[in-house]
Design an enzyme around this catalytic site. Structure first.
Site, PDB file in Angstrom:
ATOM      1  N   HIS A  58       5.096   1.412   9.061  1.00 43.93           N
ATOM      2  CA  HIS A  58       4.836   0.543   7.604  1.00 43.93           C
ATOM      3  C   HIS A  58       3.512   1.602   6.870  1.00 43.93           C
ATOM      4  O   HIS A  58       2.962   2.293   7.403  1.00 43.93           O
ATOM      5  CB  HIS A  58       4.683  -0.580   7.279  1.00 43.93           C
ATOM      6  CG  HIS A  58       2.986  -1.352   7.775  1.00 43.93           C
ATOM      7  ND1 HIS A  58       1.886  -1.252   7.069  1.00 43.93           N
ATOM      8  CD2 HIS A  58       2.825  -1.584   9.143  1.00 43.93           C
ATOM      9  CE1 HIS A  58       1.109  -1.452   8.006  1.00 43.93           C
ATOM     10  NE2 HIS A  58       1.369  -1.673   8.778  1.00 43.93           N
ATOM     11  N   CYS A  59       3.601   2.201   5.338  1.00 39.06           N
ATOM     12  CA  CYS A  59       2.690   2.504   5.226  1.00 39.06           C
ATOM     13  C   CYS A  59       1.870   1.613   4.008  1.00 39.06           C
ATOM     14  O   CYS A  59       1.948   0.045   4.877  1.00 39.06           O
ATOM     15  CB  CYS A  59       2.928   3.754   4.076  1.00 39.06           C
ATOM     16  SG  CYS A  59       4.005   3.062   2.627  1.00 39.06           S
ATOM     17  N   ALA A  60       1.043   1.545   3.193  1.00 36.56           N
ATOM     18  CA  ALA A  60       0.512   0.250   2.248  1.00 36.56           C
ATOM     19  C   ALA A  60       1.218  -0.699   1.303  1.00 36.56           C
ATOM     20  O   ALA A  60       0.910  -1.719   1.506  1.00 36.56           O
ATOM     21  CB  ALA A  60      -0.184   1.392   1.125  1.00 36.56           C
ATOM     22  N   THR A  61       2.683   0.046   1.156  1.00 38.25           N
ATOM     23  CA  THR A  61       3.321  -1.076   0.733  1.00 38.25           C
ATOM     24  C   THR A  61       4.930  -1.395   0.749  1.00 38.25           C
ATOM     25  O   THR A  61       5.711  -2.410   0.951  1.00 38.25           O
ATOM     26  CB  THR A  61       3.671  -0.581  -0.558  1.00 38.25           C
ATOM     27  OG1 THR A  61       4.550   0.426  -1.084  1.00 38.25           O
ATOM     28  CG2 THR A  61       2.455  -0.688  -1.744  1.00 38.25           C
ATOM     29  N   ARG A  62       4.945  -0.580   1.690  1.00 39.17           N
ATOM     30  CA  ARG A  62       6.472  -0.666   2.228  1.00 39.17           C
ATOM     31  C   ARG A  62       7.103  -0.359   3.765  1.00 39.17           C
ATOM     32  O   ARG A  62       6.268  -0.092   4.901  1.00 39.17           O
ATOM     33  CB  ARG A  62       6.831   0.715   1.727  1.00 39.17           C
ATOM     34  CG  ARG A  62       7.494   1.177   0.572  1.00 39.17           C
ATOM     35  CD  ARG A  62       7.676   2.316   0.134  1.00 39.17           C
ATOM     36  NE  ARG A  62       6.408   3.085  -0.911  1.00 39.17           N
ATOM     37  CZ  ARG A  62       6.530   4.623  -0.402  1.00 39.17           C
ATOM     38  NH1 ARG A  62       7.394   5.494  -0.802  1.00 39.17           N
ATOM     39  NH2 ARG A  62       5.106   5.023  -1.097  1.00 39.17           N
TER      40      ARG A  62
END
Length: 472
Positions: free
Chosen positions: A27-31
């Site tokens: 995952h990244c910051a939003t996804r």
């Protein structure tokens, strides 16, 4: 009502074909970023309606499901528990995904992988930088260019500690980059951090003071090949690409030395030789080349921003949101850092703010016009998220699927960018856009508010005028 993270993970897992269809999860910051074994097993309708999901798209061999800042971390934890994805399979899938796309796309992905983990530190530092700039502006006498609302004591222990926190992330960015890059390149992150620290050593002339040293005749120039090739003894503060290339070289040597150095010597031989070779190669050859390249790119951008009538600003405003779709926006933090290092301000961040604000305006216009409760429940928080600087939920969940709101957001962004040109709007830091971006433009608050109003108003007005419910 709080989101049931376990249920959200369960519905996402079922929609993508179950745990046997998952190669990796990250995952990244939003996804939530998934590598899928068989895309034909994905139930797109079920995925579109999964609880908590604000949209999805495919890019660089990954299925990316948008949950938003904070939420994605918790959904990811539950997803890992339910899917049973192992660390080994994640690493293998990451390597496979990295091989997809052309060389430029892979380079952008590397920048993304390096910067995403350190974004919280940059944002925190940028936010404090903005707050302190606001306080300093209000506490500086009018005669000295401030507002003169009160007397500010910058010698107090409270202000000094805040200054240390403010400077921490950006002042030591090369160390953070070294650590993160070594992780991405498969090396020892502590060796990467060591190389980053070495390249901003106080033994160098600080890069921020290089122009002064040249003007004063105190620049130190050392011969590499006497009479043929020499280098200026200047550190790499404010530079990004030389650090990444240097760490890649370090990891290249480290991984190969681990294979050939006897185990009893590996502990001290491999780190010493890897760091030493990377340091010599970077300082003597790679660093100067990429510093020149960075400066050339920065010069090109500054030329574009100086094109008459704000045409360059308009172009950047138009393409900013599409660049988020392609992932190109991952390089923009590096642009901000370079501008701050060379000019003391960044002209890029206000344009980014205009783009984020305008997509938020378009998204909120959809929320106002739609009769669908599902669309409204997605568009309202996504639009507000844009105004706080996070655009992915709005772009991928609302605006881009309906297309016209996305285009209206692009037009609003171009108009906001034109305001940036007219007002010569510049930010004193990076990491914070949208509403709180005003803190980084505190010496131009009225101009920032006008830019905000124009970007938001144009996007909101155009979307309200052309959006039709049948598009939902």
């Amino acid at each position: 009502m709080a989101l049931d993270y376990a249920q959200a993970a369960k519905e996402a897992l079922e929609a993508v074909g179950g745990k046997d269809n998952i190669v990796s999860a990250a995952h990244c910051a939003t996804r939530l970023r998934l590598v899928i074994a068989d895309n034909d097993k994905i139930d797109k309708d079920k995925l579109e309606n999964a609880i908590g999901a604000k949209g999805n798209f495919e890019a660089s061999g990954q299925l990316q499901i948008i949950y938003g800042t904070g939420t994605v971390d918790k959904v990811y934890d539950e997803f890992i528990k339910q899917s049973g994805v192992s660390a080994a399979s994640k690493a293998e899938a990451k390597e496979a995904a990295a091989k997809q796309g052309n060389a430029f796309q892979r380079a952008i992905k590397v920048l993304s992988d390096v910067f995403v983990p350190i974004i919280p530190a940059i944002v925190a530092s940028g936010m404090l930088m903005g707050v302190m700039s606001a306080i300093q502006y209000m506490g500086t006498p009018v005669a000295d260019g401030g507002a003169g609302f009160f007397a500010l004591d910058t010698t107090s222990v409270w202000w000094r500690i805040a200054s240390l926190i403010n400077a921490c992330a950006l002042g030591n960015l090369q160390i953070l980059l070294g650590f993160s890059a070594a992780t991405v390149f498969g090396g020892n992150p502590y060796l990467g951090a060591s190389l980053g620290a070495l390249l901003i050593s106080s033994d160098f002339i600080n890069a921020y003071s290089a122009s002064t040293a040249i003007a004063n005749g105190t620049m130190i120039t050392l011969d590499v090949i006497p009479g043929v090739y020499s280098i200026d003894w200047v550190g790499y503060q404010g530079h990004v690409i030389p650090i990444l290339v240097g760490v890649w070289i370090l990891c290249f040597f480290e991984k190969r030395l681990h294979k050939v150095v006897p185990e009893m010597f590996d502990l001290f031989v491999t780190p010493l030789v890897s760091v030493s070779l990377a340091a010599y190669i970077t300082i003597l050859f790679i660093g100067p080349i990429f510093v020149w390249l960075e400066n050339a790119i920065l010069g090109l951008l500054m030329w574009l921003l100086s094109v008459p009538f704000g045409i360059g600003y308009i172009v950047i405003g138009l393409i900013y949101s599409p660049s988020v779709v392609t992932g190109l926006h991952q390089m923009y933090t590096a642009i901000d850092v370079s501008m701050l290092a060379q000019y003391g301000v960044t002209y890029w961040l206000p344009i980014a703010s205009a783009a984020n604000i305008s997509q938020g305006g378009a998204c909120l216009a959809v929320a106002l016009r739609t009769k669908s409760e599902k669309t409204k429940s997605l568009a309202v928080p996504s639009g507000i998220s844009c105004l706080l600087g996070i655009t992915e939920p709005a772009i991928f969940g609302v605006n881009l699927p309906k297309m016209k709101p996305f285009v209206c957001g692009m037009i609003g962004s171009a108009c906001g960018a034109l305001c940036c040109f007219i007002f010569h709007l510049a930010a004193s830091g990076t990491g914070v856009t949208g509403i709180f971006g005003i803190l980084l433009c505190i010496t131009q608050p009225v101009q920032y508010i006008i830019m905000f109003a124009v970007a938001f108003g144009v996007a909101f007005g155009l979307t309200s005028a052309i959006y039709r419910e049948e598009e939902a």
